[in-house]
Every structure is written in C-alpha cells, then in structure tokens.
Design an enzyme around this catalytic site. Sequence first.
Site, PDB file in Angstrom:
ATOM      1  N   CYS A 113       0.818  -0.899  -0.064  1.00  0.00           N
ATOM      2  CA  CYS A 113       0.088   0.003   0.073  1.00  0.00           C
ATOM      3  C   CYS A 113       1.049   1.052  -0.048  1.00  0.00           C
ATOM      4  CB  CYS A 113      -0.801  -0.071   1.107  1.00  0.00           C
ATOM      5  SG  CYS A 113      -1.971   1.391   1.337  1.00  0.00           S
ATOM      6  N   HIS A 155      -9.329  -3.540  -2.276  1.00  0.00           N
ATOM      7  CA  HIS A 155      -8.208  -2.939  -1.220  1.00  0.00           C
ATOM      8  C   HIS A 155      -8.968  -1.417  -1.197  1.00  0.00           C
ATOM      9  CE1 HIS A 155      -4.123  -2.014  -0.343  1.00  0.00           C
ATOM     10  NE2 HIS A 155      -4.345  -0.882  -0.662  1.00  0.00           N
ATOM     11  N   GLU A 156      -9.085  -0.784  -2.462  1.00  0.00           N
ATOM     12  CA  GLU A 156      -9.671   0.436  -2.665  1.00  0.00           C
ATOM     13  C   GLU A 156     -10.857   0.760  -1.692  1.00  0.00           C
ATOM     14  OE1 GLU A 156      -7.349   2.595  -3.642  1.00  0.00           O
ATOM     15  OE2 GLU A 156      -6.119   0.984  -3.970  1.00  0.00           O
TER      16      GLU A 156
HETATM   17 ZN    ZN Z   1      -3.596   1.182  -0.221  1.00  0.00          ZN
END
Ligand code: ZN
Length: 184
Positions: A113, A155-156
């Site tokens: 990330c 993830h977003e």
């Molecule tokens: Zn991220």
Amino acid sequence: MIEIVQSENLVLRKIAKEVPVGLITKPKIQKVISDMIIGLNSQDDGVAIAAPQIAVSLRIFVVSGRIFDEDFIRGKGSSEKNNYNKIRNLDSVFINPVLKKISKDRKLMSEGCLSVRPIYGKVRRATRATVEAYDEHGNKFVKSASGLLAHIFQHEIDHLDGILFTDKAKEMYESNENIDSNKS
Ligand code: ZN
C-alpha cells in the site's frame, strides 16, 4: 508535489463521504481527481490510489492504466521509456463505487500500500468482483474484473471505509526492494 499520507494519519481511518453526483464535473472534484492521478503517477510502483490517501475523505479511487501494461505486469516497471511510442492505457476513475457482486472463490494474494510503506502481506480476497461507480464525467458504469484488478477494487473500497490491508493481512514483512511491485 502531491503528498501521499501514511498510515498514522487518521484521515485513512475515516469513512469517506459520497460525492454528490451533480458536483462530479465541477472544478473542486475535478481537481481532487487530477491530484489523485498526479499522486499515483508520481509513484513508480503504484497501481491505484484512493482519495483518503491524499487526505481527501471522499469516495473516489483511481486505477492506473499501468496494470494493463505488459512490461509492468512482467515486473519491468513502468518508466516513460517503456511507454515511449506506445499508446498508454488510461487511468480509470471510480466515484461512489459499490461492490455489486463478489465471488465466493477467494485467494491469498500479496499486497502493498502506498500509505503503509514498506510493509507487504497476503490478503484473502474474492477472485472476481463487480463494481458500479460514476466516472469523471458523471456517467454511471459497471466494471467486472478478476485477478489483480478484482483485488484492487476490494483494497480501494476498504480505503474508503477506513480499513487498511494490514488490518487483514497474513505473513507480513518489510521490504524496500520493490520486489512485489504492486501497491495501491
Ligand atoms: Zn492502499
């Protein structure tokens, strides 16, 4: 330069607000989108970015066109040189994204990330996902994906709900070598 906030910043832990659809084409939101694209493209290893990662608590994420670039997929990076004379895949903008369908089939995949450097870890996520969202022109669209892009969607959207991948990851480790190049 657009600063990408790091995990200790509480903006990453807020539930981001929906963008009023009528404001999408207005200068304020267009500036946020363009800042996100500049921020994402300033990171050689970035594949996607969510608005809270530039300290804007709105439900927007952008996926880099790089993920469709064969050199990037093969781990050669995505320098301007690699893209010279090639038609670049455009970055895709997702505003007020909603996961409409996710597969029961799940897979552990390595993640990083841009806001949790230099940590990597494996997260179990659905292998296929369908997202409904608005684009930067205010048009609604639906996009289905599998593999890396399906993981990125999840993830977003987690970012928009104040969740970081390290909340869910297994087998976490640190690396500064960019060997697992995908970060979002
Ligand atoms: Zn991220």
